[in-house]
Write a protein that holds these residues in place. Structure first.
Motif, PDB file in Angstrom:
ATOM      1  N   ILE A 241       0.820  -1.217   0.000  1.00 34.23           N
ATOM      2  CA  ILE A 241       0.000   0.000   0.000  1.00 34.23           C
ATOM      3  C   ILE A 241       0.858   1.273   0.000  1.00 34.23           C
ATOM      4  CG2 ILE A 241      -1.643   1.341   1.363  1.00 34.23           C
ATOM      5  CD1 ILE A 241      -3.036  -1.285   2.042  1.00 34.23           C
ATOM      6  N   PRO A 242       1.947   1.354   0.787  1.00 35.56           N
ATOM      7  CA  PRO A 242       2.772   2.569   0.690  1.00 35.56           C
ATOM      8  C   PRO A 242       3.360   2.768  -0.706  1.00 35.56           C
ATOM      9  CG  PRO A 242       3.263   1.374   2.709  1.00 35.56           C
ATOM     10  CD  PRO A 242       2.391   0.471   1.891  1.00 35.56           C
ATOM     11  N   ILE A 243       3.781   1.683  -1.351  1.00 33.70           N
ATOM     12  CA  ILE A 243       4.331   1.799  -2.701  1.00 33.70           C
ATOM     13  C   ILE A 243       3.256   2.290  -3.662  1.00 33.70           C
ATOM     14  CG2 ILE A 243       5.398   0.522  -4.591  1.00 33.70           C
ATOM     15  CD1 ILE A 243       6.533  -1.418  -2.488  1.00 33.70           C
ATOM     16  N   LEU A 244       2.052   1.715  -3.546  1.00 31.48           N
ATOM     17  CA  LEU A 244       0.943   2.134  -4.404  1.00 31.48           C
ATOM     18  C   LEU A 244       0.581   3.595  -4.150  1.00 31.48           C
ATOM     19  CD1 LEU A 244      -1.218   1.384  -6.483  1.00 31.48           C
ATOM     20  CD2 LEU A 244      -2.661   0.609  -4.585  1.00 31.48           C
ATOM     21  N   GLY A 245       0.576   3.991  -2.868  1.00 29.43           N
ATOM     22  CA  GLY A 245       0.274   5.382  -2.540  1.00 29.43           C
ATOM     23  C   GLY A 245       1.270   6.340  -3.164  1.00 29.43           C
ATOM     24  N   ARG A 246       2.558   5.981  -3.109  1.00 22.57           N
ATOM     25  CA  ARG A 246       3.574   6.827  -3.728  1.00 22.57           C
ATOM     26  C   ARG A 246       3.361   6.905  -5.246  1.00 22.57           C
ATOM     27  NH1 ARG A 246       9.002   7.798  -2.571  1.00 22.57           N
ATOM     28  NH2 ARG A 246       8.419   8.135  -0.399  1.00 22.57           N
ATOM     29  N   LEU A 247       3.055   5.776  -5.876  1.00 26.92           N
ATOM     30  CA  LEU A 247       2.826   5.760  -7.323  1.00 26.92           C
ATOM     31  C   LEU A 247       1.611   6.590  -7.719  1.00 26.92           C
ATOM     32  CD1 LEU A 247       3.524   1.997  -8.149  1.00 26.92           C
ATOM     33  CD2 LEU A 247       4.947   3.952  -8.757  1.00 26.92           C
ATOM     34  N   ARG A 248       0.612   6.629  -6.835  1.00 22.17           N
ATOM     35  CA  ARG A 248      -0.599   7.414  -7.126  1.00 22.17           C
ATOM     36  C   ARG A 248      -0.499   8.854  -6.612  1.00 22.17           C
ATOM     37  NH1 ARG A 248      -5.097   4.471  -8.808  1.00 22.17           N
ATOM     38  NH2 ARG A 248      -4.358   2.596  -9.853  1.00 22.17           N
ATOM     39  N   ALA A 249       0.715   9.254  -6.240  1.00 18.39           N
ATOM     40  CA  ALA A 249       1.000  10.649  -5.845  1.00 18.39           C
ATOM     41  C   ALA A 249       0.340  11.058  -4.538  1.00 18.39           C
ATOM     42  CB  ALA A 249       0.602  11.621  -6.957  1.00 18.39           C
ATOM     43  N   ALA A 250       0.073  10.097  -3.659  1.00 16.16           N
ATOM     44  CA  ALA A 250      -0.435  10.450  -2.328  1.00 16.16           C
ATOM     45  C   ALA A 250       0.697  11.100  -1.522  1.00 16.16           C
ATOM     46  CB  ALA A 250      -0.930   9.204  -1.612  1.00 16.16           C
ATOM     47  N   PRO A 251       0.410  12.163  -0.773  1.00 15.65           N
ATOM     48  CA  PRO A 251       1.450  12.755   0.080  1.00 15.65           C
ATOM     49  C   PRO A 251       1.936  11.721   1.099  1.00 15.65           C
ATOM     50  CG  PRO A 251      -0.473  14.193  -0.085  1.00 15.65           C
ATOM     51  CD  PRO A 251      -0.869  12.880  -0.687  1.00 15.65           C
ATOM     52  N   ASP A 252       3.235  11.723   1.353  1.00 21.02           N
ATOM     53  CA  ASP A 252       3.797  10.743   2.286  1.00 21.02           C
ATOM     54  C   ASP A 252       3.123  10.794   3.651  1.00 21.02           C
ATOM     55  OD1 ASP A 252       5.473   9.935   0.302  1.00 21.02           O
ATOM     56  OD2 ASP A 252       7.322  10.660   1.233  1.00 21.02           O
ATOM     57  N   ALA A 253       2.742  12.015   4.073  1.00 18.93           N
ATOM     58  CA  ALA A 253       2.125  12.154   5.392  1.00 18.93           C
ATOM     59  C   ALA A 253       0.791  11.430   5.504  1.00 18.93           C
ATOM     60  CB  ALA A 253       1.953  13.633   5.733  1.00 18.93           C
ATOM     61  N   TRP A 254       0.142  11.133   4.369  1.00 19.68           N
ATOM     62  CA  TRP A 254      -1.139  10.455   4.394  1.00 19.68           C
ATOM     63  C   TRP A 254      -1.003   8.943   4.246  1.00 19.68           C
ATOM     64  CZ3 TRP A 254      -5.791  11.951   5.934  1.00 19.68           C
ATOM     65  CH2 TRP A 254      -6.015  13.310   6.093  1.00 19.68           C
ATOM     66  N   ILE A 255       0.160   8.474   3.872  1.00 19.77           N
ATOM     67  CA  ILE A 255       0.329   7.046   3.623  1.00 19.77           C
ATOM     68  C   ILE A 255       0.148   6.207   4.888  1.00 19.77           C
ATOM     69  CG2 ILE A 255       2.078   5.315   3.016  1.00 19.77           C
ATOM     70  CD1 ILE A 255       2.780   7.093   0.630  1.00 19.77           C
ATOM     71  N   PRO A 256       0.619   6.622   6.066  1.00 21.68           N
ATOM     72  CA  PRO A 256       0.316   5.819   7.264  1.00 21.68           C
ATOM     73  C   PRO A 256      -1.177   5.658   7.500  1.00 21.68           C
ATOM     74  CG  PRO A 256       2.071   7.380   7.734  1.00 21.68           C
ATOM     75  CD  PRO A 256       1.529   7.729   6.376  1.00 21.68           C
ATOM     76  N   PHE A 257      -1.943   6.713   7.233  1.00 18.37           N
ATOM     77  CA  PHE A 257      -3.396   6.634   7.387  1.00 18.37           C
ATOM     78  C   PHE A 257      -4.000   5.640   6.385  1.00 18.37           C
ATOM     79  CE2 PHE A 257      -7.622   8.100   6.059  1.00 18.37           C
ATOM     80  CZ  PHE A 257      -8.293   8.009   7.270  1.00 18.37           C
ATOM     81  N   LEU A 258      -3.519   5.702   5.135  1.00 18.10           N
ATOM     82  CA  LEU A 258      -4.019   4.769   4.123  1.00 18.10           C
ATOM     83  C   LEU A 258      -3.749   3.330   4.530  1.00 18.10           C
ATOM     84  CD1 LEU A 258      -2.919   6.636   0.867  1.00 18.10           C
ATOM     85  CD2 LEU A 258      -5.212   6.521   1.864  1.00 18.10           C
TER      86      LEU A 258
END
Length: 258
Positions: A241-258
């Motif tokens: 999920i963190p890798i996918l979040g980065r690929l989809r341009a999610a801000p890093d600060a939101w990745i723990p929440f995702l």
């Protein structure tokens, strides 16, 4: 101190350990650390596969080890090993370093899994409160999840104000020190399963053989084992999920929440 007060003090220590053990802000973000250091998705997959394989190989022998040594010290050693693995990720962020760190984390999991449950049971049995084991383990799980939530919010806040992943990694390593102190601070008790070493080995092999025979010869047991393995395996999706979040341009600060 009467029995009720001793049990209350024990519970507070167990719950505090369960909470602190999950406080590492890096736990939800290490896949981003991999990406930041040119670890490809394919290499990350190899790391996750090796992590699982090492855990499987070491899980059974580590259970026998928990019957032979002080479980508090075994837990403390497991925590130090996991912290060492994370430190290796930070100082040696290459594919071999990531692989080594993950293997150490797998060793931690194998050492701590059965030892922790046995430790909790023995501590309660020493107070003649063994029947409270299931209740206490349920509360421990709640405090563990609370620790996960606090760590997640902490990671989000730290990233939002500009903290680096390396900083969060070192905070995670440092949090292991407090967890070590908490587990070593538990009273030393005699194992409820203390036996002659040969009897322990015989019982261990006998239980393993009986369990395998049940899984093979009884269809209902085999289906439950397979279902458990499949459900556990599905949790590997979380790692991507963190890798996918980065690929989809999610801000890093939101990745723990995702």
């Amino acid at each position: 101190m009467n029995g009720g007060a001793r049990e209350g003090a024990l519970r507070r220590r167990l719950y505090a350990f369960a909470f602190v053990d999950e406080l590492g802000p890096m736990y939800a973000l290490y896949a981003l650390w991999f990406v930041d250091h040119q670890i490809t998705t394919e290499q990350s997959s190899l790391v996750f596969a090796a992590w699982a394989a090492v855990a499987i190989v070491l899980e059974v022998p580590s259970g026998a080890l928990a019957d032979r040594v002080d479980r508090r010290r075994l837990m403390a050693a497991a925590l130090v090993i996991r912290a060492l693995g994370i430190a290796i990720w930070i100082v040696w962020p290459t594919f071999p370093g990531i692989l080594l760190g993950a293997s150490l984390w797998a060793l931690h999991g194998a050492m701590a899994s059965g030892a922790w449950e046995a430790l909790v049971y023995d501590e309660l049995a020493a107070l003649s409160r063994a029947p409270a084991y299931l209740e206490v383990m349920a509360r421990i799980e709640q405090f563990s999840q609370l620790g996960v939530a606090v760590a997640t919010l902490g990671a989000m806040g730290a990233l939002a104000v500009g903290a680096s992943l390396a900083t969060l990694g070192w905070i995670t390593v440092a949090s292991a020190g407090l967890a070590v102190l908490l587990v070593l601070g538990l009273p030393k008790v005699v194992s409820a399963a203390d036996e002659d070493e040969d009897e322990v080995a015989g019982s261990w092999w006998g239980t393993l053989r009986a369990g395998l025979a049940d899984a093979v010869t009884r269809a209902s047991v085999g289906r439950l084992v397979l279902a458990g393995a499949l459900l556990e395996g599905m949790f590997i999706v979380d790692e991507y999920i963190p890798i996918l979040g980065r690929l989809r341009a999610a801000p890093d600060a939101w990745i723990p929440f995702l």
